[in-house]
Design an enzyme around this catalytic site. Structure first.
Site, PDB file in Angstrom:
ATOM      1  N   TRP A 103       0.824  -1.212   0.000  1.00  0.00           N
ATOM      2  CA  TRP A 103       0.000   0.000   0.000  1.00  0.00           C
ATOM      3  C   TRP A 103       0.852   1.253   0.000  1.00  0.00           C
ATOM      4  O   TRP A 103       0.536   2.237  -0.670  1.00  0.00           O
ATOM      5  CB  TRP A 103      -1.024  -0.015   1.124  1.00  0.00           C
ATOM      6  CG  TRP A 103      -2.108  -1.004   0.812  1.00  0.00           C
ATOM      7  CD1 TRP A 103      -2.321  -2.204   1.441  1.00  0.00           C
ATOM      8  CD2 TRP A 103      -3.075  -0.938  -0.247  1.00  0.00           C
ATOM      9  NE1 TRP A 103      -3.366  -2.869   0.833  1.00  0.00           N
ATOM     10  CE2 TRP A 103      -3.843  -2.125  -0.198  1.00  0.00           C
ATOM     11  CE3 TRP A 103      -3.349   0.001  -1.238  1.00  0.00           C
ATOM     12  CZ2 TRP A 103      -4.886  -2.384  -1.097  1.00  0.00           C
ATOM     13  CZ3 TRP A 103      -4.391  -0.253  -2.140  1.00  0.00           C
ATOM     14  CH2 TRP A 103      -5.139  -1.436  -2.059  1.00  0.00           C
ATOM     15  N   ASP A 173      -1.582   6.719   6.576  1.00  0.00           N
ATOM     16  CA  ASP A 173      -2.666   5.905   6.005  1.00  0.00           C
ATOM     17  C   ASP A 173      -3.011   4.855   7.051  1.00  0.00           C
ATOM     18  O   ASP A 173      -2.252   3.919   7.282  1.00  0.00           O
ATOM     19  CB  ASP A 173      -2.173   5.242   4.704  1.00  0.00           C
ATOM     20  CG  ASP A 173      -3.202   4.258   4.124  1.00  0.00           C
ATOM     21  OD1 ASP A 173      -4.295   4.100   4.711  1.00  0.00           O
ATOM     22  OD2 ASP A 173      -2.894   3.641   3.076  1.00  0.00           O
ATOM     23  N   LYS A 197     -12.779  -1.491   6.901  1.00  0.00           N
ATOM     24  CA  LYS A 197     -12.153  -2.518   7.732  1.00  0.00           C
ATOM     25  C   LYS A 197     -12.610  -2.362   9.186  1.00  0.00           C
ATOM     26  O   LYS A 197     -13.288  -3.220   9.716  1.00  0.00           O
ATOM     27  CB  LYS A 197     -10.638  -2.481   7.606  1.00  0.00           C
ATOM     28  CG  LYS A 197     -10.167  -2.903   6.199  1.00  0.00           C
ATOM     29  CD  LYS A 197      -9.044  -2.058   5.778  1.00  0.00           C
ATOM     30  CE  LYS A 197      -8.480  -2.222   4.396  1.00  0.00           C
ATOM     31  NZ  LYS A 197      -9.009  -3.134   3.446  1.00  0.00           N
TER      32      LYS A 197
HETATM   33  N1  PMP Z   1      -4.344   1.658   2.164  1.00  0.00           N
HETATM   34  C1  PMP Z   1      -4.421   0.509   2.857  1.00  0.00           C
HETATM   35  C2  PMP Z   1      -3.472   0.290   3.991  1.00  0.00           C
HETATM   36  C3  PMP Z   1      -5.379  -0.447   2.508  1.00  0.00           C
HETATM   37  O1  PMP Z   1      -5.452  -1.592   3.183  1.00  0.00           O
HETATM   38  C4  PMP Z   1      -6.262  -0.189   1.435  1.00  0.00           C
HETATM   39  C5  PMP Z   1      -7.342  -1.152   1.036  1.00  0.00           C
HETATM   40  N2  PMP Z   1      -7.170  -2.452   1.321  1.00  0.00           N
HETATM   41  C6  PMP Z   1      -6.118   1.005   0.735  1.00  0.00           C
HETATM   42  C7  PMP Z   1      -5.169   1.915   1.136  1.00  0.00           C
HETATM   43  C8  PMP Z   1      -6.992   1.332  -0.448  1.00  0.00           C
HETATM   44  O2  PMP Z   1      -8.252   1.593   0.015  1.00  0.00           O
HETATM   45  P1  PMP Z   1      -9.513   1.829  -0.927  1.00  0.00           P
HETATM   46  O3  PMP Z   1      -9.868   0.494  -1.487  1.00  0.00           O
HETATM   47  O4  PMP Z   1     -10.529   2.365   0.037  1.00  0.00           O
HETATM   48  O5  PMP Z   1      -9.132   2.807  -1.964  1.00  0.00           O
END
Ligand code: PMP
Length: 362
Positions: A103, A173, A197
């Site tokens: 991520w 994040d 989550k």
């Molecule tokens: N950052 C992290 C740490 C994530 O786990 C996720 C989604 N699994 C995201 C960003 C992306 O999130 P979204 O699908 O809401 O764009």
């Protein structure tokens, strides 16, 4: 209600059963309004109450200090990968990122679209099995901010202590670990998290931003992608995702009733310990992916001796009602996501399945 799966999905993920049942009761008619909350104007008094209540619960449970705005935006955490540099990075400045895994890498790639990016620290050489220590951080000159991913959902690593970045704003994040434990919000200039989550269903992303960072962005930034737009309008500039915000509010009430962030941390530590202890006492049958000091409370990642055995684990676990244990396609292996709402009983059942599986195949 019977027949709840042992849900270890990585996101969208398990929600508290009480919350779902309560929402079900209010689904067709909200209070005595004659309609569902989803059928109401976002400018009406009933929805506004829900909106501001969700905001104030977030402030209370996260311990948001004075001087921060709490925003509800759309586009997921992935849109924040762009909004952060679009709003905070200026000409002559460099955006610093900590590369901890999948991520973080996405956030880095997106930021490169908007300006200079420097890697302040990276655990790539260790296959992202750990989170760098605060001492490893090297900030570039003229750093606009430092971005970190507090929990790497795919690799299963988590920061246990956040670095002190002095006058350079820290951006976090926290999509996969928001409210899993108490944190000191004042260490951050900006925190963002997709809801799906720990906070509710997908559709809303929360942003906490220190007010001095809400400034006019450089260049042409679309109105909807400026923090100032949402801050000025209390996240009611346009139609917000009303149902997702309502559900987040209901989840926050559940968090509050279960001891707030401190209560969540105690539950989460107990759940995580059950799985990590099982891995550590398996004499190498299960191999944890993350290094011990960087293990996530939210995503427990592990491997077996062969991919074949891992496939068998997934197949047998599914037959016994366990959902979502296959690791992310990019790293393979197995992953149990044990967010706030995953009950202890599910984790106990998984730990005992893991013991049985080892007895049969070890
Ligand atoms: N950052 C992290 C740490 C994530 O786990 C996720 C989604 N699994 C995201 C960003 C992306 O999130 P979204 O699908 O809401 O764009």
């Amino acid at each position: 209600m019977a027949n709840r799966a042992y849900n270890f999905n990585a996101g969208p993920a398990a929600l508290p059963l009480d919350v779902l049942q309560n929402a079900q009761k209010q689904f067709v008619e909200y209070g005595d309004s004659g309609m569902s909350l989803m059928e109401m104007s976002h400018r009406g008094a009933i929805y506004e109450k829900v909106h501001y209540e969700t905001e104030s619960l977030l402030r209370e449970l996260l311990g948001v200090p004075e001087g921060y705005k709490v925003l509800f935006v759309q586009g997921g955490a992935s849109t924040q990968f762009a909004m952060v540099p679009m709003n905070l990075l200026r000409a002559g400045q460099t955006a610093a990122y900590v590369a901890t895994g999948s991520w973080a890498k996405k956030a880095i790639e997106e930021a490169k679209l908007f300006g200079e990016v420097a890697i302040a620290a990276s655990s790539e050489a260790d296959a992202y099995k750990r989170v760098p220590s605060a001492e490893e951080l090297k900030l570039p000159d003229h750093a606009a901010y430092v971005h970190l991913t507090s929990n790497e959902t795919i690799e299963g690593t988590q920061w246990s202590e956040f670095p002190d970045t002095g006058s350079v704003p820290l951006v976090g994040d926290m999509s996969s670990d928001i409210l899993c434990r108490p944190i000191d919000v004042s260490k951050f200039g900006l925190i963002y998290a997709g809801a799906q989550k720990n906070l509710g269903p997908s559709g809303v992303t929360i942003v906490l931003i220190r007010e001095d960072l809400i400034v006019k962005p450089e260049g042409a930034v679309p109105t909807m992608l400026r923090y100032s737009t949402h801050a000025k309008a209390d996240s009611l500039y346009n139609t917000p995702p009303t149902f997702a915000i309502y559900m987040a509010g209901e989840v926050l009430k559940w968090v509050k009733a279960n001891g707030g962030a401190t209560g969540m941390e105690a539950r989460n530590r107990e759940k995580a310990a059950l799985l990590y202890d099982r891995i550590d006492s398996s004499e190498g049958f299960y191999r944890g992916f993350a290094e011990a000091g960087s293990r996530s409370l939210m995503n427990v990642t592990f491997r077996l001796a062969s991919e074949e055995l891992e496939k068998q684990f997934v197949k047998e676990s599914e037959a016994q009602g366990f959902i979502g244990l296959k690791g992310h396609r990019s790293v393979g292996g197995l992953r149990a996501s044990i967010y706030n709402a995953v009950p202890l009983e599910s984790v106990q059942a998984l730990a005992s399945f893991m013991r049985d599986f080892q007895n049969r195949n070890g």
